[in-house]
Design an enzyme around this catalytic site. Structure first.
Site, PDB file in Angstrom:
ATOM      1  N   TYR A 330     -27.521 -13.072  10.312  1.00  0.00           N
ATOM      2  CA  TYR A 330     -27.562 -12.535   8.953  1.00  0.00           C
ATOM      3  C   TYR A 330     -29.017 -12.238   8.583  1.00  0.00           C
ATOM      4  O   TYR A 330     -29.882 -13.083   8.696  1.00  0.00           O
ATOM      5  CB  TYR A 330     -26.961 -13.578   8.016  1.00  0.00           C
ATOM      6  CG  TYR A 330     -26.662 -13.144   6.596  1.00  0.00           C
ATOM      7  CD1 TYR A 330     -27.032 -11.900   6.097  1.00  0.00           C
ATOM      8  CD2 TYR A 330     -25.978 -14.004   5.735  1.00  0.00           C
ATOM      9  CE1 TYR A 330     -26.743 -11.529   4.803  1.00  0.00           C
ATOM     10  CE2 TYR A 330     -25.682 -13.643   4.428  1.00  0.00           C
ATOM     11  CZ  TYR A 330     -26.069 -12.411   3.968  1.00  0.00           C
ATOM     12  OH  TYR A 330     -25.783 -12.034   2.664  1.00  0.00           O
ATOM     13  N   CYS A 331     -29.279 -11.008   8.166  1.00  0.00           N
ATOM     14  CA  CYS A 331     -30.594 -10.587   7.667  1.00  0.00           C
ATOM     15  C   CYS A 331     -31.665 -10.797   8.748  1.00  0.00           C
ATOM     16  O   CYS A 331     -31.502 -10.334   9.870  1.00  0.00           O
ATOM     17  CB  CYS A 331     -30.913 -11.326   6.373  1.00  0.00           C
ATOM     18  SG  CYS A 331     -32.377 -10.706   5.507  1.00  0.00           S
ATOM     19  N   ILE A 332     -32.755 -11.519   8.442  1.00  0.00           N
ATOM     20  CA  ILE A 332     -33.820 -11.707   9.424  1.00  0.00           C
ATOM     21  C   ILE A 332     -33.307 -12.425  10.661  1.00  0.00           C
ATOM     22  O   ILE A 332     -33.811 -12.212  11.770  1.00  0.00           O
ATOM     23  CB  ILE A 332     -35.006 -12.477   8.804  1.00  0.00           C
ATOM     24  CG1 ILE A 332     -36.208 -12.487   9.761  1.00  0.00           C
ATOM     25  CG2 ILE A 332     -34.611 -13.884   8.399  1.00  0.00           C
ATOM     26  CD1 ILE A 332     -37.453 -13.136   9.172  1.00  0.00           C
TER      27      ILE A 332
END
Length: 600
Positions: A330-332
């Site tokens: 998720y995300c980074i």
């Protein structure tokens, strides 16, 4: 019935009590501010060179196209004068009311007095005229570099938002009415709230968005049943307890971002992705990252990958007695998962059977709304802060993200909290939003310089562990979920990165809403829909134009895709039924570490 003398005496006592409270609060305010550590000037605003370039561009515009500049000025003067004359004419008629036109809708001006009262209406209309003139003036500058012009527009908008009449007591009818109704008590409570926030954040001005006393991690949020089965200096690995008699053979390992805490995916039972995945018959493991302090200054992406991703995969394979896992980032953490997949390909390691990415960027060629923060002066300021503190304190990232939506995340809450003396709402999402994490110095420099600024992964030149990594190396079956209004990982940028990946089997899903609400979108709510289109050879605009709209959550669609890659059913695995015994119940200990405590 109380006499006038008695009422006056009570009012005087109340006034004196409030004055005493104000004096005490002033002392606490000064003490709190004195604890603030100075941050590099570049993190508080752009360098003077930006304004010099703007002035030069404006001068060039004046020399080369004076008619356009004069036209803009005349339009501004005309609107201002017309506005003044209309107000004067209305008052001259002896009518205490505003002109008939109530102006454009703006959530900041919801109080009816902004439209009906001549004073407030005049202030509002003139502010909107000024704001429009500034936006148009910058938009008409032709002699600036596009990135510099985008930065100028951003900072000009921040100044415009800061000077909105709603942000000042004398021109905010809501705050004035509240002060009158409470005989000034609301202002004293607001000052108390301000001082409390400064004290809680070591003198930093961070508006509290939620009532922190309403939540306790592990008690009324992040309550899914599970056990921490492994811990090292980088992470705790949580194995969640099964809710079905049988599970799919291939386990799922979820890597959340380490900018925030993992429990965004388990806020409450009704919207918990963690609970939902377990209920579909999967053995789910979730990484809970450490909230680092200054001793983690030299921790880089290498440690996150080796002691986080690779170690978690190794433990999960041992626990489940399988050779392969399905990974989610998720995300980074999704960006980093793509780095891991490239590295594993270089090493000939086929541990990952499939990968799912939630709002994860891999191509940073278009910096989007983060353009103002990725230029050299700001990046140098970040590095200066890191060199000074060893970490990037969580408040800097929180402040950066908040200013992208300053009216919603800074000024609006500040007005309610400080000017009107209201207690923040008991809202779990906002509580999570304020529970940020610090970032290790070395890691963030690698991310900022190598990925965001130089775009080395997309260019195929990013070096880690003696290998040169490329997005093209990502060749496992994958699904990427982006969201329509995401201001952190713009959908078209996510899509472009997926197109670069080397997988023969890849799918892209576009969810409605934004970075959080578009992901935390349970099927039970039927609130936000999603778009599907199998043709990833198209441009993003053409992909969306040809996509099929589906009502409700994308979770079931993803689960159907995941099921095909998860093997046969086997007896459910219970945490502790392996060489990795329980260390403590979920959500673990790392999630409880507060960034503000680490930064004292």
């Amino acid at each position: 019935m109380a006499t006038n003398t008695e009422v006056a005496g009570e009012n005087r006592e109340r006034l004196e009590a409030n004055l005493a409270r104000v004096e005490e609060l002033q002392q606490r305010l000064l003490a709190a501010i004195s604890r603030r550590k100075p941050t590099p000037q570049a993190l508080n605003g752009p360098e003077n060179e930006l304004y010099a370039k703007a002035a030069q561009a404006y001068w060039q515009e004046w020399l080369q196209n004076p008619a356009k500049v004069l036209e803009n000025q005349v339009q501004y003067w005309g609107k201002t004068l017309t506005h003044f004359v209309e107000a004067q004419q209305t008052l001259a008629k002896g009518q205490l009311k505003a002109p008939d036109d109530p102006g454009p809708k703006d959530n900041r001006f919801k109080n009816p007095l902004w439209d009906s009262h001549p004073y407030f209406n005049f202030v509002k209309q003139q502010y909107l005229i000024n704001a429009e003139a500034i936006r148009e003036g910058i938009a008409d500058l032709d002699g600036m570099d596009p990135k510099e012009k985008r930065r100028l527009a951003y900072f000009a908008q921040q100044i415009t938002d800061m000077f909105a009449p709603t942000n000042f007591l004398a021109t905010n009818p809501d705050a004035l009415m509240k002060a009158v109704e409470t005989e000034g008590e609301s202002l004293v409570r607001g000052l108390e709230n301000l001082v409390a926030d400064l004290e809680a954040n070591n003198g930093e001005m961070l508006v509290r968005l939620a009532d922190e006393s309403a939540f306790s991690v592990g008690e009324n949020i992040a309550t899914a049943q599970g056990e921490v089965i492994y811990r090292n200096r980088m992470m705790e690995l949580i194995q969640y307890s099964p809710t079905t008699d049988q599970v799919h053979e291939t386990p799922v390992v979820l890597f959340p971002p380490w900018i925030n805490k993992f429990y965004i995916l388990d806020l409450k039972p009704q919207n918990s992705l963690i609970r939902w995945v377990v209920d579909q018959g999967y053995t789910l493991f979730v990484v809970s990252w450490i909230n680092p302090d200054a001793t983690y200054a030299d921790i880089g992406l290498e440690e996150y990958i080796e002691e986080g991703y690779l170690k978690a995969m190794e433990v999960v394979k041992d626990v489940c007695e399988t050779d392969r896992i399905n990974a989610v980032g998720y995300c980074i953490a999704g960006t980093t998962l793509s780095l891991v997949l490239s590295l594993l390909k270089k090493r000939g390691d086929k541990s990952v059977k499939s990968a799912t990415f939630f709002t994860a960027l891999t191509d940073f060629s278009d910096q989007g709304e983060f353009t103002p923060f990725l230029q050299e002066d700001f990046a140098a300021g970040i590095e200066q802060e890191i060199d000074q503190e060893g970490i990037l304190p969580s408040f800097i990232m929180a402040r950066t993200f908040s200013y992208l939506r300053s009216n919603d995340l800074i000024y609006g809450p500040a007005i309610r909290h400080y000017m009107m003396g209201e207690t923040p709402p008991a809202f779990d999402l906002l509580y999570w939003n304020g529970d940020g994490a610090n970032l290790p110095g070395k890691m963030f420099k690698q991310y900022l310089r190598g990925l965001c600024q130089r775009n080395e992964f997309a260019e195929g030149t990013f070096s880690l562990f003696g290998e040169t990594l490329s997005v093209k190396d990502v060749d496992v079956p994958l699904m990427s979920i982006a969201t329509e209004t995401d201001h952190i990982a713009a959908a078209r940028d996510v899509y472009r990165g997926v197109q670069m990946m080397g997988s023969k089997s890849k799918a892209f899903v576009l969810g409605e809403s934004g970075h959080i609400a578009g992901i935390v979108n349970p099927p039970s709510r039927v609130k936000y829909g999603h778009y599907l289109n199998d043709d990833l050879s198209l441009s993003f605009d053409d992909w969306k134009a040809g996509a099929d709209k589906h009502e409700g959550s994308w979770w079931p669609h993803w689960e159907g895709w995941l099921r095909k890659r998860s093997g046969k059913k086997v007896p459910a695995r219970t945490p502790g039924d392996s060489p990795y015994k329980s260390l403590c119940p979920a959500p673990g200990t790392y999630v409880a570490i507060k960034a503000r405590d680490q930064n004292r």
